[in-house]
Design a protein around this motif. Structure first.
Motif, PDB file in Angstrom:
ATOM      1  N   THR A 242       0.448  -1.194  -0.099  1.00  0.00           N
ATOM      2  CA  THR A 242       0.157   0.069  -0.351  1.00  0.00           C
ATOM      3  C   THR A 242       0.938   1.406  -0.137  1.00  0.00           C
ATOM      4  OG1 THR A 242      -1.242  -1.125   1.687  1.00  0.00           O
ATOM      5  CG2 THR A 242      -2.423   0.835   1.056  1.00  0.00           C
ATOM      6  N   PHE A 243       2.048   1.308   0.795  1.00  0.00           N
ATOM      7  CA  PHE A 243       2.469   2.608   1.249  1.00  0.00           C
ATOM      8  C   PHE A 243       3.932   2.448  -0.240  1.00  0.00           C
ATOM      9  CE2 PHE A 243      -0.167   2.160   4.965  1.00  0.00           C
ATOM     10  CZ  PHE A 243      -1.130   3.410   4.755  1.00  0.00           C
ATOM     11  N   ALA A 244       4.184   1.223  -0.510  1.00  0.00           N
ATOM     12  CA  ALA A 244       5.685   1.495  -1.448  1.00  0.00           C
ATOM     13  C   ALA A 244       6.580   0.951  -0.230  1.00  0.00           C
ATOM     14  CB  ALA A 244       5.875   1.680  -2.332  1.00  0.00           C
ATOM     15  N   MET A 245       6.173   0.023   0.973  1.00  0.00           N
ATOM     16  CA  MET A 245       7.513   0.340   2.314  1.00  0.00           C
ATOM     17  C   MET A 245       8.282  -1.427   2.474  1.00  0.00           C
ATOM     18  SD  MET A 245       5.541   2.924   4.712  1.00  0.00           S
ATOM     19  CE  MET A 245       6.670   1.973   6.298  1.00  0.00           C
ATOM     20  N   THR A 246       8.009  -1.992   0.931  1.00  0.00           N
ATOM     21  CA  THR A 246       8.630  -3.107   1.085  1.00  0.00           C
ATOM     22  C   THR A 246       9.717  -3.843   1.643  1.00  0.00           C
ATOM     23  OG1 THR A 246       9.189  -3.098  -1.061  1.00  0.00           O
ATOM     24  CG2 THR A 246       7.485  -4.477  -1.191  1.00  0.00           C
ATOM     25  N   GLY A 247      11.790  -2.686   1.426  1.00  0.00           N
ATOM     26  CA  GLY A 247      12.428  -2.780   2.674  1.00  0.00           C
ATOM     27  C   GLY A 247      11.750  -2.408   3.834  1.00  0.00           C
ATOM     28  N   TRP A 248      10.429  -1.885   4.033  1.00  0.00           N
ATOM     29  CA  TRP A 248      11.225  -1.367   5.780  1.00  0.00           C
ATOM     30  C   TRP A 248      10.739  -2.915   6.240  1.00  0.00           C
ATOM     31  CZ3 TRP A 248       9.889   3.591   7.193  1.00  0.00           C
ATOM     32  CH2 TRP A 248      10.806   4.673   6.080  1.00  0.00           C
ATOM     33  N   ARG A 249       9.872  -3.782   5.731  1.00  0.00           N
ATOM     34  CA  ARG A 249       9.319  -5.223   6.183  1.00  0.00           C
ATOM     35  C   ARG A 249       8.961  -4.620   7.608  1.00  0.00           C
ATOM     36  NH1 ARG A 249       8.817  -7.235   3.872  1.00  0.00           N
ATOM     37  NH2 ARG A 249       8.900  -9.008   4.113  1.00  0.00           N
ATOM     38  N   LEU A 250       7.599  -4.515   7.393  1.00  0.00           N
ATOM     39  CA  LEU A 250       6.875  -4.157   8.468  1.00  0.00           C
ATOM     40  C   LEU A 250       5.161  -4.252   8.177  1.00  0.00           C
ATOM     41  CD1 LEU A 250       6.917  -2.844  11.249  1.00  0.00           C
ATOM     42  CD2 LEU A 250       5.780  -1.038  10.329  1.00  0.00           C
ATOM     43  N   GLY A 251       4.820  -5.496   8.717  1.00  0.00           N
ATOM     44  CA  GLY A 251       2.980  -5.684   8.257  1.00  0.00           C
ATOM     45  C   GLY A 251       2.595  -5.909   9.846  1.00  0.00           C
ATOM     46  N   TYR A 252       1.262  -6.569   9.649  1.00  0.00           N
ATOM     47  CA  TYR A 252       0.282  -6.043  10.806  1.00  0.00           C
ATOM     48  C   TYR A 252      -0.506  -7.487  10.933  1.00  0.00           C
ATOM     49  CZ  TYR A 252      -3.079  -4.087   8.902  1.00  0.00           C
ATOM     50  OH  TYR A 252      -3.602  -3.288   8.357  1.00  0.00           O
ATOM     51  N   ALA A 253      -0.575  -7.716  12.093  1.00  0.00           N
ATOM     52  CA  ALA A 253      -1.749  -8.602  12.305  1.00  0.00           C
ATOM     53  C   ALA A 253      -3.099  -8.804  13.186  1.00  0.00           C
ATOM     54  CB  ALA A 253      -1.551 -10.436  12.940  1.00  0.00           C
ATOM     55  N   VAL A 254      -3.918  -8.679  12.774  1.00  0.00           N
ATOM     56  CA  VAL A 254      -5.366  -8.421  13.663  1.00  0.00           C
ATOM     57  C   VAL A 254      -6.172  -9.452  14.364  1.00  0.00           C
ATOM     58  CG1 VAL A 254      -7.849  -6.649  14.907  1.00  0.00           C
ATOM     59  CG2 VAL A 254      -6.207  -6.604  12.278  1.00  0.00           C
TER      60      VAL A 254
END
Ligand SMILES: Cc1ncc(COP(=O)(O)O)c(C=O)c1O
Length: 396
Positions: A242-254
């Protein structure tokens, strides 16, 4: 008999891979030899992360956000995710249900480690993201493919899905909008799938990582928003696409309240926490201006039309118009070659790098995956090269 004490663990034999990474390495090796390659294999936006997000993370570094974060994530990000999920997905999420992970991939790993025992069955889309199947095998369980066909608009057939459920089925992976097909499940399908999950008491992992990359007015329906489903659904989402942040390595779970303890233990045992300053950047991504996201989707849409029309016009190729994500999944059956042969030969003979459909399961043998997260100039160049290569096949 000698014992090999330096052996690797037997379970490694069950671990698969994500071919796009290996294919990228091969393409780069060809480039190092001086070859020109158009990259259509990579599942990541070519755009830069929005400037205001980068600024927020830089500021955070300078302000000392260089220490461990709380294991589930910094409170500001958990709150921002919960608010975003509640507003966009229609799922009333509390911050206590949110876990910030390293990539959306982390959410997958924890779902499988936390929920699946050896001998269990896990329903995975085929073609689908290969890590669902790989991790399932890794824990000694059996992936059961759900066929996804172009003839069915890349929607799964809910009646067929019902026939695949057995007393051993534990988890159903859903991915809409989908990698590698770009297919989007309509609300009516999601409702029928939810009814099956309730009837058979299944966990659902809803991989919604492409949930904001939609075209032609397509609606993103989170299965967790349907009655009775939030208690049995893990939402997987993140910042990469969504934010073009592949290299930041950040995801989330709900996760449902019943899985909070499990997820917490798994996070503590693996990563301790996701990087702190990166999380500060992600708060800005969710709560700051969204214009860059909207602009990216508008540009993806233009590329989608260009690549799909162009591919569909090439003799031997047939390409459906996807309504989500940034992938096209053309059938190349008309060339007389398999998807794997076409992908291989396009790389070496035409300088166009794609991924064979078989990298996503056994069903897509006559397909290749094209990522159109590349400039219109590069997509146009790819189309020229593919067409010339196909013309050469005819002459040959
Ligand atoms: C369907 C799907 N889920 C999850 C991921 C993982 O994303 P992340 O980079 O956040 O780990 C990807 C990445 O390609 C994907 O295509």
């Amino acid at each position: 008999m000698t014992v090999d004490t330096r052996r690797i663990a037997a379970r490694m034999a069950n671990l698969g891979t994500e071919s796009a990474f290996e294919i990228s390495a091969r393409a780069r090796a060809l480039e190092a030899e001086g070859r020109s390659i158009v990259h259509l294999q990579i599942g990541e936006p070519d755009f830069d992360t929005p400037a205001h997000v980068r600024e927020a993370a830089k500021r955070a570094l300078d302000e000392g956000a260089t220490h461990y974060a709380p294991f589930p994530g910094i409170p500001a990000l958990r709150e921002a995710v919960a608010a975003d999920v509640t507003a966009r997905k229609g799922v009333a999420a509390d911050p206590s249900q949110v876990f910030i992970t390293v990539g959306g991939k982390g959410v997958m790993l924890y779902a499988i480690l936390g929920l699946v025992d050896p001998g269990d069955e896990v329903l995975v889309p085929d073609p689908g993201y290969p890590i669902y199947e790989s991790l399932t095998r890794f824990v000694g369980a059996t992936p059961v493919p759900i066929p996804i066909l172009m003839a069915n608009d890349f929607r799964l057939d809910v009646d067929e899905l019902a026939g695949l459920i057995t007393p051993r089925t534990r988890v159903l992976f859903l991915n809409s909008p989908a990698n590698p097909t770009g297919g989007v499940l309509p609300r009516s399908d999601i409702e029928r799938i939810a009814a099956l999950a309730l009837e058979h008491d299944l966990w659902v992992v809803a991989d919604e990582i492409y949930g904001r990359i939609l075209y032609d007015g397509a609606e993103h329906v989170s299965i967790a928003s349907l009655p009775g489903m939030a208690e049995r659904t893990i939402i997987l989402d993140g910042f990469s696409k969504t934010f073009a942040m592949t290299g930041w390595r950040l995801g989330y779970a709900v996760v449902p309240p019943s899985l909070v303890q499990t997820y917490g233990q798994l996070v503590i045992n693996t990563i301790s926490c996701a990087p702190t300053f990166v999380q500060v950047g992600a708060v800005e991504a969710l709560t700051g201006p969204q214009d860059d996201v909207d602009a990216m989707v508008v540009e993806f849409d233009a590329r989608r039309r260009l690549i799909v029309a162009g591919l569909d016009d090439i003799p031997g190729f047939r390409c459906a118009m996807p309504t989500g994500a940034f992938y096209a999944f053309p059938s190349v059956a008309g060339t007389g070659l398999s998807g794997a042969e076409v992908a291989e030969r396009l790389l070496y003979e035409a300088g166009v790098c794609s991924v064979p459909g078989t990298a996503f399961g056994g069903v897509g043998t006559e397909h290749i995956r094209i990522s159109y997260a590349n400039s219109r100039e590069q997509l146009t160049e790819a189309l020229v090269r593919i067409r010339a290569w196909v013309d050469g096949l005819d002459r040959g």
